[in-house]
Design a protein around this motif. Structure first.
Motif, PDB file in Angstrom:
ATOM      1  N   LEU A   1     -45.468-111.781 -87.766  1.00 54.47           N
ATOM      2  CA  LEU A   1     -44.692-110.615 -88.184  1.00 54.47           C
ATOM      3  C   LEU A   1     -43.349-111.067 -88.746  1.00 54.47           C
ATOM      4  CD1 LEU A   1     -45.310-108.325 -85.060  1.00 54.47           C
ATOM      5  CD2 LEU A   1     -46.452-108.217 -87.286  1.00 54.47           C
ATOM      6  N   PRO A   2     -42.818-110.348 -89.741  1.00 54.94           N
ATOM      7  CA  PRO A   2     -41.490-110.693 -90.268  1.00 54.94           C
ATOM      8  C   PRO A   2     -40.442-110.563 -89.149  1.00 54.94           C
ATOM      9  CG  PRO A   2     -42.599-109.037 -91.647  1.00 54.94           C
ATOM     10  CD  PRO A   2     -43.396-109.169 -90.393  1.00 54.94           C
TER      11      PRO A   2
ATOM     12  N   ARG B   1     -55.746-109.885 -97.173  1.00 48.91           N
ATOM     13  CA  ARG B   1     -55.580-109.818 -95.724  1.00 48.91           C
ATOM     14  C   ARG B   1     -56.872-109.298 -95.110  1.00 48.91           C
ATOM     15  NH1 ARG B   1     -51.195-106.596 -93.852  1.00 48.91           N
ATOM     16  NH2 ARG B   1     -52.205-105.143 -95.269  1.00 48.91           N
TER      17      ARG B   1
ATOM     18  N   PRO C   1     -59.435-102.397 -87.252  1.00 44.38           N
ATOM     19  CA  PRO C   1     -58.060-101.932 -87.132  1.00 44.38           C
ATOM     20  C   PRO C   1     -57.658-101.760 -85.673  1.00 44.38           C
ATOM     21  CG  PRO C   1     -59.302-100.596 -88.694  1.00 44.38           C
ATOM     22  CD  PRO C   1     -60.287-101.484 -88.025  1.00 44.38           C
TER      23      PRO C   1
ATOM     24  N   HIS D   1     -52.988-107.719 -85.936  1.00 46.95           N
ATOM     25  CA  HIS D   1     -52.586-107.658 -87.338  1.00 46.95           C
ATOM     26  C   HIS D   1     -53.527-108.465 -88.225  1.00 46.95           C
ATOM     27  CE1 HIS D   1     -49.029-106.909 -84.786  1.00 46.95           C
ATOM     28  NE2 HIS D   1     -48.806-105.942 -85.665  1.00 46.95           N
TER      29      HIS D   1
ATOM     30  N   GLN E   1     -46.573-111.223 -96.461  1.00 47.14           N
ATOM     31  CA  GLN E   1     -46.100-110.167 -97.354  1.00 47.14           C
ATOM     32  C   GLN E   1     -46.757-110.279 -98.723  1.00 47.14           C
ATOM     33  OE1 GLN E   1     -44.542-107.520 -96.683  1.00 47.14           O
ATOM     34  NE2 GLN E   1     -42.881-107.807 -95.232  1.00 47.14           N
TER      35      GLN E   1
ATOM     36  N   VAL F   1     -50.247-108.957 -99.039  1.00 43.13           N
ATOM     37  CA  VAL F   1     -50.410-107.499 -99.137  1.00 43.13           C
ATOM     38  C   VAL F   1     -50.736-107.109-100.581  1.00 43.13           C
ATOM     39  CG1 VAL F   1     -49.206-105.277 -98.955  1.00 43.13           C
ATOM     40  CG2 VAL F   1     -48.897-107.020 -97.166  1.00 43.13           C
ATOM     41  N   HIS F   2     -50.209-107.885-101.513  1.00 44.54           N
ATOM     42  CA  HIS F   2     -50.364-107.544-102.928  1.00 44.54           C
ATOM     43  C   HIS F   2     -51.470-108.342-103.619  1.00 44.54           C
ATOM     44  CE1 HIS F   2     -46.725-105.281-102.278  1.00 44.54           C
ATOM     45  NE2 HIS F   2     -46.191-106.354-101.730  1.00 44.54           N
TER      46      HIS F   2
ATOM     47  N   ARG G   1     -57.495-105.670 -98.528  1.00 46.71           N
ATOM     48  CA  ARG G   1     -57.627-105.718 -97.073  1.00 46.71           C
ATOM     49  C   ARG G   1     -59.075-105.415 -96.725  1.00 46.71           C
ATOM     50  NH1 ARG G   1     -54.070-102.585 -92.348  1.00 46.71           N
ATOM     51  NH2 ARG G   1     -55.435-103.226 -90.642  1.00 46.71           N
TER      52      ARG G   1
ATOM     53  N   PHE H   1     -46.460-104.392 -88.522  1.00 39.40           N
ATOM     54  CA  PHE H   1     -46.052-105.301 -89.582  1.00 39.40           C
ATOM     55  C   PHE H   1     -45.129-104.560 -90.536  1.00 39.40           C
ATOM     56  CE2 PHE H   1     -46.331-107.416 -93.638  1.00 39.40           C
ATOM     57  CZ  PHE H   1     -46.366-108.758 -93.312  1.00 39.40           C
TER      58      PHE H   1
ATOM     59  N   ASP I   1     -43.581-103.855 -93.701  1.00 40.26           N
ATOM     60  CA  ASP I   1     -43.849-104.255 -95.083  1.00 40.26           C
ATOM     61  C   ASP I   1     -42.617-104.013 -95.952  1.00 40.26           C
ATOM     62  OD1 ASP I   1     -43.816-101.501 -95.673  1.00 40.26           O
ATOM     63  OD2 ASP I   1     -45.997-101.338 -95.491  1.00 40.26           O
TER      64      ASP I   1
ATOM     65  N   HIS J   1     -48.483 -99.711-102.072  1.00 38.58           N
ATOM     66  CA  HIS J   1     -48.091-101.102-101.882  1.00 38.58           C
ATOM     67  C   HIS J   1     -47.847-101.452-100.414  1.00 38.58           C
ATOM     68  CE1 HIS J   1     -47.790-101.195-106.204  1.00 38.58           C
ATOM     69  NE2 HIS J   1     -47.065-100.094-106.144  1.00 38.58           N
ATOM     70  N   GLY J   2     -48.243-100.561 -99.519  1.00 37.84           N
ATOM     71  CA  GLY J   2     -47.962-100.782 -98.104  1.00 37.84           C
ATOM     72  C   GLY J   2     -48.961-101.704 -97.430  1.00 37.84           C
ATOM     73  N   ALA J   3     -48.540-102.236 -96.303  1.00 32.92           N
ATOM     74  CA  ALA J   3     -49.351-103.226 -95.586  1.00 32.92           C
ATOM     75  C   ALA J   3     -50.582-102.613 -94.927  1.00 32.92           C
ATOM     76  CB  ALA J   3     -48.497-103.913 -94.520  1.00 32.92           C
ATOM     77  N   LEU J   4     -50.577-101.309 -94.718  1.00 34.10           N
ATOM     78  CA  LEU J   4     -51.759-100.707 -94.089  1.00 34.10           C
ATOM     79  C   LEU J   4     -52.920-100.616 -95.076  1.00 34.10           C
ATOM     80  CD1 LEU J   4     -50.078 -97.858 -91.996  1.00 34.10           C
ATOM     81  CD2 LEU J   4     -50.763-100.135 -91.234  1.00 34.10           C
ATOM     82  N   GLY J   5     -52.604-100.778 -96.368  1.00 31.01           N
ATOM     83  CA  GLY J   5     -53.669-100.756 -97.365  1.00 31.01           C
ATOM     84  C   GLY J   5     -54.290 -99.380 -97.505  1.00 31.01           C
TER      85      GLY J   5
ATOM     86  N   MET K   1     -57.547 -97.231 -96.177  1.00 36.22           N
ATOM     87  CA  MET K   1     -58.579 -97.279 -95.148  1.00 36.22           C
ATOM     88  C   MET K   1     -59.074 -95.877 -94.845  1.00 36.22           C
ATOM     89  SD  MET K   1     -57.625-100.115 -92.293  1.00 36.22           S
ATOM     90  CE  MET K   1     -56.062 -99.443 -91.756  1.00 36.22           C
TER      91      MET K   1
ATOM     92  N   TYR L   1     -59.117 -94.850 -88.928  1.00 35.49           N
ATOM     93  CA  TYR L   1     -58.572 -96.136 -88.502  1.00 35.49           C
ATOM     94  C   TYR L   1     -57.052 -96.111 -88.356  1.00 35.49           C
ATOM     95  CZ  TYR L   1     -63.199 -98.054 -89.560  1.00 35.49           C
ATOM     96  OH  TYR L   1     -64.540 -98.326 -89.590  1.00 35.49           O
TER      97      TYR L   1
END
Lengths: 403, 403
Positions: free
Chosen positions: A29-30, A58, A64, A349, A372, A375-376, A381, B362, B364, B376-380, B382, B386
């Protein structure tokens, strides 16, 4: 239908070679101060180059919110749905010490513990005795005679931990843990959860009481707590499913054991992190898939040591030129689960991953290998078991489906 | 296997508290002029802060291309696969007016309609009569006697809408709608779709013809159209599945009814949007999960009112400091479905969502809570079901899976 069924049906053998480099517990984690993870803080020109030339994403090892143990995490990496194959602690421990477990054997993990005169647990880990002390005590337990035609194997794992394996006909593994998970109470009785395990339960029960007599003179390790009774699961192998000829290069026994469970060849472990490239080079002949395992990222995460985790990433990065020189068509870099230094434990995660395969993988805009940046990435995912098919496809090992 | 099965198996209770703030129909589309959605146009410093400190993503309530009704949307939020549990319109309407529906009751939604002398429908909504007028007419229908030991309950919903509930032994709910969905034709006959519903069909048929006699003197509301016959579904509760102690704070009956269907405690509704934080504060003791429902975003979307939808977002944002002061470890902000102002209706577009849980989620790079930023979020992206496991994991309520 899970598309993995189709992947299995379409796989075909060729000479392309895949390296899957697994940095155990890599995901993190950041941190508050600067938003960096150990991976992001590391100087890692080779990993960044692979990310820049490849595709990133990812992956969820189980699903999840689900924190995987090492078993489910690696099953995902190897293309298995971890919810389909549970591997009990006893089996993991047994394969983890290179015990030659056979089908039908029943394995359990045990702890030496401390019991007071009334039989109540005062320390579930017997003061964390040394591994040498463990070996001496295991010597005492091995004198307990076999019972009703069933062999009993007692093995040291480390410190207070050991493995019990029963071998014989008609054993059952549906036995409840005897470890109540807290002190101040007696160990639980050995309880069979089904009819087929009743006799096995009696054998274990007799062993436990004889063990107490054998350990009666010990100050600290005078009892046993058992958990995770299980038998070898029936897992279709990677050679069967994917027509791969896989080899495992890993220093730690548990990962070697997991690799063996899915049909990898498992040569002797290399002596150090620095010895990994030479081991891969030596063992690739006759194989087209190498699972290369680096343990120390996870250890540093479990210890909450940001700098050491970063340093392990840097040391691993430094191995890449030698690894790439061996000649791989596809390189995957991934993790079995996240182990954030802030948690000092596995977490749920998703793990960062990259696939490098010039001309074959979709080269996305990610230029650095960080959580990070992933993510892009173009891989998005996904469930972790879908990472392997991407690598197989990049290696030309998956035939077209349908006309 | 659906990983939700594993989530259920691994859930454990603790004292961490989760707030799930649902802004009904929040998701929208960028408008032509400036590319903004109502959410993006809103001044919402608190939501933006939560997004900045947390993780964002987009979630499909049912599946790609599928526009959910309120039932499926909320089932997804509550961690259920909406394709597994269909809740008929009749049941939704019954629970939506707080009718104490029992297992085995058969409920249907009805409209008062206008029939011409030949029995053909001229207005499917009877000129949208007032709710008071509806109550008067329901009074007439209640005089129709019970039939063959089966109780018949007639209830006003609002305007031309009502609910019919049959209570008795051996009822079946496989009855086709009598509403043909267009005018110029007679209402359809009450048709049973299976043997077990034949007798129920006859009872409903008799009721409908007696209703026509009772309403014969009415100028507008002289007929009934029935649809959505159903019975209470058997849904495993959130306390059973996730070991949660959930409470619902919602003003509108249907959402309170949905919450009751999944085992939430449902105290009396707060009187206004502004009263929500105090209601949450009062009802959290004894609970560890609060479903907080804001209806007005959806209403504004249905009305095609961009500015009002934006204003509701701003009013909701202003509640957050008081909500956060109550003390939550995890805050989820999400929606049950999108209701784009340009459509004036529910839509299939994934909903924006954020999870705030310092040190656990996490973090983001998304700094504002908008549909575009959530891409653009880390959860993507889904399935909506979930989202809950992510919140449960952040709250430390999901044990590690596998050794």
């Amino acid at each position: 239908m899970d598309p993995m069924r189709i992947v299995e049906a379409q796989c075909e053998q060729n000479d392309s070679r895949i390296l899957m480099l697994v940095m155990d517990g890599l995901g993190d984690l950041p941190r508050e101060t600067d938003g960096l993870t150990p991976l992001a803080a590391a100087r890692k020109p080779n990993l960044d180059r692979l990310a820049g030339e490849g595709a990133c994403g990812r992956f969820d090892p189980v699903g999840p919110g689900l924190t995987p143990g090492s078993g489910p995490g690696h099953l995902g990496l190897f293309g298995y749905d971890p919810t389909e194959y549970e591997i009990g602690r006893g089996v993991l421990s047994a394969v983890g010490i290179d015990f030659p477990l056979r089908r039908g054997d029943v394995a359990a993990r045990f702890n030496f513990c401390t019991l007071d005169p009334a039989g109540r647990i005062t320390d579930r880990r017997a003061g964390r005795i040394s591994t040498d002390e463990n070996r001496r005590l295991v010597g005492l337990l091995r004198r307990i005679p076999a019972s009703a035609g069933v062999e009993i194997h007692v093995e040291t794992e480390s410190e207070h931990r050991g493995v019990l394996v029963l071998r014989g006909d008609g054993l059952g593994h549906a036995l409840a843990d005897t470890d109540p998970q807290h002190v101040g109470v007696e160990p639980l009785p050995v309880a069979a959860r089904d009819e087929a395990s009743a006799r096995t339960g009696e054998i274990v029960s007799r062993f436990v009481s004889e063990a107490r007599q054998a350990l009666a003179g010990e100050a600290r390790a005078n009892g046993l707590l058992l958990r995770g009774f299980d038998t070898l699961p029936s897992i279709p192998s990677m050679p069967e499913r994917f027509k791969l000829r896989p080899v495992c290069v890993a220093q730690y026994p548990m990962y070697r054991g997991l690799a063996r469970l899915v049909g990898m060849d498992v040569p002797r472990p290399p002596a150090s992190l620095q010895a990994l490239p030479a081991a891969v080079r030596d063992h690739m002949p006759g194989h087209d898939f190498c699972f290369l395992h680096v343990k120390y990222t996870d250890k540093a995460g479990e210890d909450g040591d940001f700098d050491r985790k970063r340093a392990v990433v840097e040391e691993t990065d430094a191995l890449l030129p030698a690894l790439l020189a061996i000649g791989f068509d596809v390189v995957v870099v991934a993790a079995d689960h996240s182990t954030p230094v802030a948690h000092k434990a596995h977490s749920w995660h998703p793990v960062p991953a990259l696939v490098w395969a010039p001309g074959r993988v979709f080269r996305d805009l990610v230029e650095t290998f960080t959580e990070q940046a992933c993510v892009h990435g173009a891989l998005g995912r996904m469930p972790l078991r879908y990472l392997l098919p991407e690598a197989l496809a990049c290696a030309g090992k998956v035939a077209k489906f349908g006309a």
